[in-house]
Design an enzyme around this catalytic site. Sequence first.
Site, PDB file in Angstrom:
ATOM      1  CB  SER A 132      -0.951   0.011   1.277  1.00  0.00           C
ATOM      2  OG  SER A 132      -0.232   0.450   2.609  1.00  0.00           O
ATOM      3  CG  LEU A 151      18.373  -3.988   2.585  1.00  0.00           C
ATOM      4  CD1 LEU A 151      18.139  -2.596   2.625  1.00  0.00           C
ATOM      5  CD2 LEU A 151      18.126  -4.917   1.308  1.00  0.00           C
ATOM      6  CG  HIS A 207       9.414   1.202  12.070  1.00  0.00           C
ATOM      7  ND1 HIS A 207       9.415  -0.369  11.694  1.00  0.00           N
ATOM      8  CD2 HIS A 207       9.202   1.516  13.328  1.00  0.00           C
ATOM      9  CE1 HIS A 207       9.342  -0.674  12.909  1.00  0.00           C
ATOM     10  NE2 HIS A 207       8.936   0.102  13.746  1.00  0.00           N
TER      11      HIS A 207
HETATM   12  C1  GAR Z   1       3.876  -0.430   6.597  1.00  0.00           C
HETATM   13  O1  GAR Z   1       3.186  -0.304   7.772  1.00  0.00           O
HETATM   14  C2  GAR Z   1       5.475  -0.420   6.926  1.00  0.00           C
HETATM   15  O2  GAR Z   1       5.732   0.630   7.893  1.00  0.00           O
HETATM   16  C3  GAR Z   1       6.143  -1.390   7.556  1.00  0.00           C
HETATM   17  O3  GAR Z   1       5.368  -2.563   6.756  1.00  0.00           O
HETATM   18  C4  GAR Z   1       3.980  -2.224   6.454  1.00  0.00           C
HETATM   19  C5  GAR Z   1       3.841  -2.490   4.938  1.00  0.00           C
HETATM   20  O4  GAR Z   1       2.845  -2.173   4.542  1.00  0.00           O
HETATM   21  N1  GAR Z   1       7.476  -1.498   7.581  1.00  0.00           N
HETATM   22  C6  GAR Z   1       8.142  -2.218   8.710  1.00  0.00           C
HETATM   23  O5  GAR Z   1       7.414  -2.619   9.706  1.00  0.00           O
HETATM   24  C7  GAR Z   1       9.582  -1.899   8.346  1.00  0.00           C
HETATM   25  N2  GAR Z   1      10.293  -2.125   9.567  1.00  0.00           N
HETATM   26  P1  GAR Z   1       2.514  -2.109   2.876  1.00  0.00           P
HETATM   27  O6  GAR Z   1       3.083  -3.300   2.185  1.00  0.00           O
HETATM   28  O7  GAR Z   1       1.136  -1.933   2.880  1.00  0.00           O
HETATM   29  O8  GAR Z   1       3.074  -0.840   2.640  1.00  0.00           O
END
Ligand code: GAR
Length: 204
Positions: A8, A87, A103
């Site tokens: 998203s 990474l 994040h």
């Molecule tokens: C998001 O909330 C992002 O902040 C988190 O994964 C989700 C991905 O959602 N990332 C982390 O936790 C990184 N440490 P999305 O696939 O719908 O963008």
Amino acid sequence: MLISGRGSNMAALLYASQAPDCPYEIVLVASNVPDAPGLVLAAAEGVPVFARAHTGMKRAEFDAVIDAELERRGAEFVALAGYMRLLSDGFVAKWAGRCLNIHPSLLPAHKGLDVHEAVLAAGETVTGCTVHLVTPALDDGPILGQVRVAVLPGDTAETLADRVHYAEHQLYPRVLADLVSAADSTAAWLERVRSLALALPEAE
Ligand code: GAR
């Protein structure tokens, strides 16, 4: 852009890039999860996609494959958008200052996974999201932008995640655009100085 799941934030970055004044374009969406739903949307929107499962590969070896794809597409920045894989140091060093992550917490609070559960368990009334430059440590690195999000009575991890996602979608495109614009104007300025310097007479 690198994703592992729903995508998203990828969608938010992609659709923001279609505004006429947006300073960046998405040249690649790559994933370590071949059936990541975000890849389907990216492909449907005409963005080049690349998918390869990381299983069985050493971290640096896998990252070199991703790096080669980024280079092939002419990427200048790497936006991690739900890329749930650490990474390698080599990749991070190569893209230092040009690799961003989002994040779902107000970093430095609540790094890692299960962030919304941790916020609720701690009884916090405010959470949020953070975009930061990527450094070797997990969810660390200089903070480029944050949005605060209220925790409401009765929130579950799911309702809170939805609200934080909404904030993420506002924050990430803005921060990426600012970073790219700053880099562009620095590059333009350096070019101008260089051309002025070339026009200057030789020093005695
Ligand atoms: C998001 O909330 C992002 O902040 C988190 O994964 C989700 C991905 O959602 N990332 C982390 O936790 C990184 N440490 P999305 O696939 O719908 O963008």
